[in-house]
Scaffold this active site. Structure first.
Site, PDB file in Angstrom:
ATOM      1  N   ALA A 183       7.052   3.062  -1.293  1.00 31.27           N
ATOM      2  CA  ALA A 183       7.688   1.710  -2.035  1.00 31.27           C
ATOM      3  C   ALA A 183       7.249   1.992  -3.469  1.00 31.27           C
ATOM      4  O   ALA A 183       8.270   1.538  -4.228  1.00 31.27           O
ATOM      5  CB  ALA A 183       6.907   0.565  -1.370  1.00 31.27           C
ATOM      6  N   TYR A 184       6.301   2.321  -3.956  1.00 29.95           N
ATOM      7  CA  TYR A 184       6.189   2.469  -5.432  1.00 29.95           C
ATOM      8  C   TYR A 184       7.166   3.387  -6.146  1.00 29.95           C
ATOM      9  O   TYR A 184       7.795   3.261  -6.948  1.00 29.95           O
ATOM     10  CB  TYR A 184       4.548   3.026  -5.719  1.00 29.95           C
ATOM     11  CG  TYR A 184       4.451   3.548  -7.044  1.00 29.95           C
ATOM     12  CD1 TYR A 184       4.536   2.525  -7.918  1.00 29.95           C
ATOM     13  CD2 TYR A 184       4.261   4.816  -7.361  1.00 29.95           C
ATOM     14  CE1 TYR A 184       4.255   3.031  -9.402  1.00 29.95           C
ATOM     15  CE2 TYR A 184       4.122   5.214  -8.741  1.00 29.95           C
ATOM     16  CZ  TYR A 184       4.211   4.540  -9.815  1.00 29.95           C
ATOM     17  OH  TYR A 184       4.150   4.745 -10.999  1.00 29.95           O
ATOM     18  N   LEU A 233       0.787  -1.170  -0.029  1.00 28.95           N
ATOM     19  CA  LEU A 233      -0.072   0.018  -0.180  1.00 28.95           C
ATOM     20  C   LEU A 233       0.868   1.212  -0.109  1.00 28.95           C
ATOM     21  O   LEU A 233       0.377   2.411  -0.122  1.00 28.95           O
ATOM     22  CB  LEU A 233      -0.920   0.125   1.234  1.00 28.95           C
ATOM     23  CG  LEU A 233      -2.112  -1.201   1.432  1.00 28.95           C
ATOM     24  CD1 LEU A 233      -2.548  -1.099   2.727  1.00 28.95           C
ATOM     25  CD2 LEU A 233      -2.928  -0.848   0.294  1.00 28.95           C
ATOM     26  N   SER A 234       2.172   1.083  -0.027  1.00 27.65           N
ATOM     27  CA  SER A 234       2.965   2.113   0.177  1.00 27.65           C
ATOM     28  C   SER A 234       3.333   3.107  -0.908  1.00 27.65           C
ATOM     29  O   SER A 234       3.933   2.741  -1.849  1.00 27.65           O
ATOM     30  CB  SER A 234       4.244   1.799   0.746  1.00 27.65           C
ATOM     31  OG  SER A 234       5.232   2.665   0.811  1.00 27.65           O
ATOM     32  N   PRO A 235       2.809   4.698  -0.925  1.00 25.79           N
ATOM     33  CA  PRO A 235       3.445   5.314  -2.045  1.00 25.79           C
ATOM     34  C   PRO A 235       4.947   5.517  -2.297  1.00 25.79           C
ATOM     35  O   PRO A 235       5.437   5.452  -3.441  1.00 25.79           O
ATOM     36  CB  PRO A 235       2.790   6.710  -1.972  1.00 25.79           C
ATOM     37  CG  PRO A 235       2.593   6.617  -0.228  1.00 25.79           C
ATOM     38  CD  PRO A 235       2.246   5.021   0.222  1.00 25.79           C
TER      39      PRO A 235
END
Length: 199
Positions: A15-16, A11-13
Site C-alpha cells: 500500500a505504501y 501496515l502494508s508495504p
C-alpha cells in the site's frame, strides 16, 4: 461516475508503494474513492491467508525480494526493516476513518503520510504524536486523533466484515462498483484501463 472502495491496512508495504497513484488515476478518470482501513491479520485468518510471521521462509524471501524490486522501480525511499513494524494499526486506522467522516483535508495525502511514516521514516504509527502530525500535514484537524474512537472502532470492524463479504483478501485491494476487483499496487494500471473501458 465510477466509484472505488479501497481496502488496505496501514501496515502494508505494498500500500505504501502504491504512493498516491490511486488518487491520480481517480482524478484522471473521474472516479470517487472510499477509504476502508481494516484489520489485515483478522482478514488473513478469515480468507485463508497467514500473518507474515507464520509464512514459510521461501514465501517471505520472495516477498522481501519483491518489495525491494517494487521500491526500486518506483524510486521511493523505503526502510526494508522498519523500526516499528508490525505495530498496532488500529489508532492510525481510526484517525483515517474520522478524517474521512470530517472532510476538509486530503485523504490520499493522509493515507500515504501514515504509510510513509512507517515504511520510510521509521516512526511508530500507533503513537498519538505521529498520527496527529500526519493529520495536520494532510490538512485535517489533529484533534481527530482523539475524537470518534468508538465510531472509528465500529467502522474498522465493519470494514473487515464488508471486505470478507465482497471477496477481499489482501492489501492494497481495489473494488470498483462495476464489480471488478484489483489486488496489489502492481494492478493499478489495469484498474485505470478498466475505468477507461479497455479492460
Amino acid at each position: 461516475m465510477a466509484h472505488i472502495d479501497y481496502y488496505f491496512t496501514t501496515l502494508s508495504p505494498f500500500a505504501y508503494l502504491a504512493d498516491q497513484r490511486l488518487e491520480r488515476i481517480a482524478e484522471a478518470e473521474g472516479a470517487s474513492i472510499t477509504y476502508k482501513p481494516l484489520d489485515i491479520m483478522a482478514l488473513f485468518s478469515r480468507t485463508g491467508g497467514q500473518a507474515p510471521k507464520d509464512r514459510h521462509p521461501s514465501r517471505m524471501a520472495y516477498r522481501n525480494q519483491e518489495v525491494r524490486r517494487q521500491a526500486k522501480k518506483t524510486g521511493m525511499k523505503m526502510s526494508f526493516q522498519p523500526a516499528h513494524w508490525p505495530t498496532n494499526a488500529a489508532p492510525s486506522s481510526y484517525a483515517i476513518i474520522a478524517a474521512q467522516a470530517a472532510g476538509g483535508g486530503d485523504m490520499g495525502a493522509l493515507v500515504h503520510g501514515v504509510l510513509r511514516a512507517c515504511w520510510a521514516e521509521d516512526r511508530d504509527i500507533a503513537e498519538d504524536a505521529v498520527i496527529r502530525d500526519c493529520l495536520e500535514q494532510a490538512g485535517f484537524d489533529p484533534a481527530l486523533a482523539d475524537s470518534g474512537l468508538l465510531s472509528g472502532a465500529e467502522t474498522y470492524a465493519a470494514n473487515l466484515e464488508e471486505a470478507v463479504s465482497v471477496g477481499v483478501f489482501g492489501s492494497p485491494f481495489y473494488v470498483v462498483d462495476s464489480g471488478e476487483m484489483f489486488w496489489g499496487q502492481d494492478r493499478l494500471d489495469d484498474l485505470q484501463a478498466h475505468l477507461q473501458g479497455k479492460l
